[in-house]
Design an enzyme around this catalytic site. Structure first.
Site, short mmCIF file in Angstrom:
data_model
loop_
_atom_site.label_atom_id
_atom_site.label_comp_id
_atom_site.label_asym_id
_atom_site.label_seq_id
_atom_site.Cartn_x
_atom_site.Cartn_y
_atom_site.Cartn_z
N ASP A 119 -86.77 42.81 -33.61
CA ASP A 119 -86.49 43.62 -32.43
C ASP A 119 -86.22 42.73 -31.21
OD1 ASP A 119 -86.98 45.64 -34.10
OD2 ASP A 119 -88.73 46.45 -33.07
N CYS A 131 -95.26 45.25 -30.05
CA CYS A 131 -94.11 45.82 -29.33
C CYS A 131 -94.37 45.78 -27.83
CB CYS A 131 -93.85 47.25 -29.77
SG CYS A 131 -93.91 47.49 -31.56
N CYS A 146 -90.00 41.26 -36.89
CA CYS A 146 -89.40 42.59 -37.05
C CYS A 146 -87.93 42.59 -36.63
CB CYS A 146 -90.17 43.64 -36.26
SG CYS A 146 -90.16 43.32 -34.48
N CYS A 184 -87.68 49.23 -32.51
CA CYS A 184 -88.38 50.39 -33.05
C CYS A 184 -88.69 51.39 -31.92
CB CYS A 184 -89.67 49.94 -33.72
SG CYS A 184 -90.90 49.37 -32.53
FE1 FES Z 1 -91.35 44.96 -33.58
FE2 FES Z 1 -91.70 47.29 -32.57
S1 FES Z 1 -91.77 46.77 -34.67
S2 FES Z 1 -91.10 45.52 -31.54
#
Ligand code: FES
Length: 130
Positions: A37, A104, A35, A60
Site C-alpha cells: 500500500d 495502516c 502489503c 486497503c
Molecule cells: Fe497495508 Fe492497510 S493493509 S496499509
C-alpha cells in the site's frame, strides 16, 4: 475479514480531501513493502499552519480511512501540532483499528510527517523565506 468501527467505514465510503495539490508546499510519500500500500500527502502552508491537506492513497480500506482522518485532523493545525499526530491518535479518532490493520495508521502519520519535513527542508534551502 477484520471488524471495522462505524467511523472507519464512514471515512472509507466517503473519504475527505482526496486528491492532489498541484503547487503543494510539501509532499510526503510512504509505503509498506509487505502489503504494497502507498500513500502520498500534499500540504499547503500559510502562516505556519496547514492551510490545505490532500492525499492520494492506493491501499486497503483502513489505509483510505486513515488518510481521510489524518487529513481532517491536520487541516488548520500548526506544523508543530500536526507533527504530534501519531498512529495511535489516528486510530483513536477512528474508534479503533483491528490489530492487523494498525500498520495502516503508521503509514498515514508518517506520510503527513514526511510532507511537513519536505516543506521545512525546502524552506531552509530558500533561506527561510516563503
Ligand atoms: Fe497495508 Fe492497510 S493493509 S496499509
Amino acid at each position: 475479514m477484520p471488524v471495522y468501527s462505524e467511523k472507519v467505514m464512514e471515512h472509507f465510503m466517503n473519504p475527505r480531501n482526496v486528491g492532489e495539490i498541484e503547487d503543494a508546499d510539501g509532499v510526503g510519500e510512504e509505503g509498506n513493502p509487505v502489503c504494497g500500500d502507498m500513500m502520498t500527502f500534499y500540504i499547503k502552508v500559510k502562516d505556519n499552519r496547514l492551510d490545505d491537506v490532500k492525499f492520494k492513497t492506493f491501499g486497503c480500506g483502513a489505509a483510505i480511512a486513515v488518510s481521510s482522518m489524518v487529513s481532517e485532523m491536520a487541516k488548520g493545525k500548526t506544523l508543530e501540532e500536526a507533527m504530534k499526530i501519531t498512529p495511535r491518535s489516528v486510530a483513536n479518532e477512528l474508534e479503533g483499528l483491528p490489530k492487523n490493520k494498525f500498520h495502516c495508521s503508521n503509514l498515514g502519520a508518517q506520510a503527513l510527517n514526511k510532507a511537513i519535513q519536505d516543506y521545512l527542508s525546502k524552506k531552509k534551502a530558500k533561506g527561510g523565506k516563503e
